[in-house]
Each structure stands twice: as structure tokens, then as C-alpha cells.
Design a protein around this motif. Structure first.
Motif, PDB file in Angstrom:
ATOM      1  N   TYR A  21      91.931  31.048 -22.827  1.00 46.73           N
ATOM      2  CA  TYR A  21      92.586  31.504 -21.932  1.00 46.73           C
ATOM      3  C   TYR A  21      92.197  33.187 -21.847  1.00 46.73           C
ATOM      4  CZ  TYR A  21      95.937  28.038 -21.104  1.00 46.73           C
ATOM      5  OH  TYR A  21      96.672  26.609 -20.616  1.00 46.73           O
TER       6      TYR A  21
ATOM      7  N   ASN B  24      93.412  34.594 -16.649  1.00 45.52           N
ATOM      8  CA  ASN B  24      93.776  33.174 -16.712  1.00 45.52           C
ATOM      9  C   ASN B  24      95.369  33.418 -17.359  1.00 45.52           C
ATOM     10  OD1 ASN B  24      90.999  31.759 -17.967  1.00 45.52           O
ATOM     11  ND2 ASN B  24      91.755  31.731 -15.919  1.00 45.52           N
TER      12      ASN B  24
ATOM     13  N   TYR C  50      98.637  31.816 -15.041  1.00 43.35           N
ATOM     14  CA  TYR C  50      99.202  30.808 -15.865  1.00 43.35           C
ATOM     15  C   TYR C  50     100.676  31.010 -15.736  1.00 43.35           C
ATOM     16  CZ  TYR C  50     101.717  27.805 -19.498  1.00 43.35           C
ATOM     17  OH  TYR C  50     102.444  26.935 -20.289  1.00 43.35           O
TER      18      TYR C  50
ATOM     19  N   PRO D 127     101.530  29.137 -23.156  1.00 48.25           N
ATOM     20  CA  PRO D 127     100.795  27.977 -22.923  1.00 48.25           C
ATOM     21  C   PRO D 127     100.832  27.010 -24.238  1.00 48.25           C
ATOM     22  CG  PRO D 127      99.432  29.901 -22.480  1.00 48.25           C
ATOM     23  CD  PRO D 127     100.583  30.529 -23.059  1.00 48.25           C
TER      24      PRO D 127
ATOM     25  N   TYR E  17     104.175  23.345 -17.967  1.00 52.18           N
ATOM     26  CA  TYR E  17     103.042  23.514 -18.484  1.00 52.18           C
ATOM     27  C   TYR E  17     101.734  22.925 -17.688  1.00 52.18           C
ATOM     28  CZ  TYR E  17      98.664  22.731 -21.260  1.00 52.18           C
ATOM     29  OH  TYR E  17      97.505  22.373 -21.718  1.00 52.18           O
TER      30      TYR E  17
ATOM     31  N   ALA F 194     100.625  23.791 -14.184  1.00 54.68           N
ATOM     32  CA  ALA F 194      99.694  24.928 -14.174  1.00 54.68           C
ATOM     33  C   ALA F 194      98.452  24.752 -14.771  1.00 54.68           C
ATOM     34  CB  ALA F 194     100.372  25.993 -15.156  1.00 54.68           C
TER      35      ALA F 194
END
Length: 277
Positions: free
Chosen positions: A64, A68, A72, A206, A228, A231
Motif C-alpha cells: 500500500y 492507496n 482504502y 488493512p 476489507y 475495498a
């Protein structure tokens, strides 16, 4: 069949009309809910800046980038708006305890069907009113979506995951509420569920950050599909066979909670006793 469909449509229409009455200030309230994301942006900016030795460019955490990560969090807020069911489980338990559950024994729609229409109306009203605040926030934060819109198959999988996430969240909380047939109070159980959901749904971070064996355990739990997974699909963190497998597991969990809710309602009504007027 036609009469049943008309009954369901009448209930859904009344639920929508009821909710539109008190949603006048909801657009502003929805917009204000995005304010905590500002804190998250500054927090992750500091983290990525420390990793990148003074610059967020090129810094990465489990795949990520800084952009990102912000994207997210915005997407998980969208996912949670689909899957969250405020007051559903506690409301069912309260109706069982107070004896209001008796009315569902004579209505033309059963408890689960009525509550499903109620929640569909809730979500339709929610997004009808909150569409503009969501669009505004995503427009202002469009630079964080560095990849732009995903290809159509990925976007279709994203939408499918959102819809299944809504159904999983609904039937899961139905099951928690129906525990009220066996226990008078479900608040402790609901608190544990909400606590686990906050961490294990990916709403806080995440789930890619988890190490073994926790990542494998969480991978097969239903909670990740509440925030999660949609996404991750949109950001193309899961692709190919992993994407198909994930959608199949999500569908399997949906079927499990659907059947569990039906069985719990059937057995709960058999043991239920109501007295008085």
C-alpha cells in the motif's frame, strides 16, 4: 404469489416514506462523518513519511502506498455503510423480551422478511440522501485513487461484494438478535461482536498487515467481507483465482447465516411463550 409481492412492496414503500420524514438533516450528518478521515490522513502521512525518510513518495507498507491507504479508508467507509446494521440485533432481542414478537405470528410477513424490507428501505433512503456527500468527498479525494476506476469485471465484483456484505451483515445480526429467545440480554454478545468487527473487518487497518497464522484465520472468517474485501477488490489487491475464491467464500458465509437465521427463528418461536394482552 402476486398478493405476497404486493404485500412486500407495500411494506417497503411505507418504510421508505417513514424514513424520508426524518432524514432532513442526514446529508449534513453524513458529510460530518468523513471528518475523522482527516485525522487518518495525517496519521498515515506521518507513518509513510518516517518510512520514506522525510517523503511519502515511494514509501510502501505491505503493498500500500500512501495514496492507496487513504483510498482504502474511504472505500471501507463505503463498505461499512452497506454492511452496518445499527440497532438491528438489540431491537430484535428487545422485542422478544417485551413480548412484541407476538405480532409477527399473525402478520402476512414473517419477522426476518419484515426486518429485511425495513433494512432495504433504510439503505435506499440512506444512499438517496447521502449520495451527494459521498460524491463530494470522493471527488475531493480523487487524487488518492491513482489507478482510477478499475476494469468493469473488477468493478462488478466490487459491487457484488458490497451487496453480499450487506446481506451478511443483516443475517449475522439477525442471528445475534435471535439469541434473545434463549438469553434475555444480548448486549454483551453484541459488544463482543462489535469489538471483533472493528478490528477484524479491516475497518481499522488493512488485513494484509496481519502475519501468519492470524492472516489465514481471518481470511476464512466472515468479518472481512464487511469492510476489507470490497475495498481490496476495488484497489485490485485481490485478482484472478484469489478474487473468485474470495467471492465464493463470501457467498458461502451468506448462505450459512441465511440458513442459521431461519433455523434459529423456527426453533426460537417453538420455545417462546407469551402471556397477557
Amino acid at each position: 404469489m402476486i398478493a405476497r409481492a404486493l404485500t412486500w412492496w407495500t411494506i417497503l414503500r411505507i418504510c421508505i416514506e417513514e424514513r424520508m420524514v426524518y432524514r432532513g438533516d442526514f446529508a449534513l450528518g453524513t458529510l460530518m462523518r468523513f471528518l475523522p478521515i482527516v485525522t487518518q490522513i495525517f496519521l498515515w502521512w506521518a507513518i509513510f513519511e518516517s518510512i520514506g525518510h522525510g517523503s511519502v513518495e515511494g514509501a510502501s507498507i505491505v503493498g500500500y502506498s500512501f495514496q492507496n491507504m487513504v483510498a482504502y479508508y474511504l472505500l471501507t467507509m463505503l463498505s461499512r455503510a452497506f454492511s452496518s446494521m445499527p440497532g438491528l440485533a438489540s431491537g430484535i432481542a428487545l422485542q422478544i423480551r417485551n413480548g412484541e414478537i407476538k405480532k409477527f405470528l399473525i402478520q402476512p410477513v414473517d419477522l426476518i422478511g419484515f426486518l429485511f424490507l425495513n433494512r432495504v428501505a433504510h439503505k435506499l433512503t440512506y444512499y438517496a440522501v447521502a449520495a451527494m456527500p459521498f460524491a463530494l468527498v470522493f471527488f475531493l479525494c480523487r487524487s488518492f485513487f491513482v489507478g482510477g476506476w478499475p476494469p468493469f469485471p473488477i468493478f462488478a465484483a466490487f459491487v457484488a461484494s458490497l451487496l453480499m456484505g450487506f446481506l451478511i451483515g443483516f443475517f449475522l445480526e439477525i442471528c445475534i438478535g435471535l439469541v434473545g429467545f434463549w438469553f434475555l440480554e444480548v448486549s454483551s454478545l453484541l459488544f463482543i461482536y462489535m469489538l471483533l468487527s472493528f478490528f477484524l473487518s479491516g475497518h481499522m487497518f488493512p488485513l494484509d498487515m496481519l502475519k501468519e497464522p492470524f492472516s489465514t484465520i481471518v481470511d476464512y472468517m466472515p468479518l472481512k467481507y464487511l469492510a476489507y474485501y470490497p475495498a481490496a477488490i476495488f484497489l485490485e489487491k485481490v485478482q484472478g483465482p484469489d478474487l473468485v475464491r474470495g467471492l465464493l467464500v463470501e457467498a458461502a458465509w451468506l448462505l450459512f447465516f441465511f440458513v442459521a437465521a431461519q433455523v434459529m427463528l423456527h426453533r426460537g418461536l417453538k420455545r417462546y411463550s407469551g402471556y397477557g394482552g
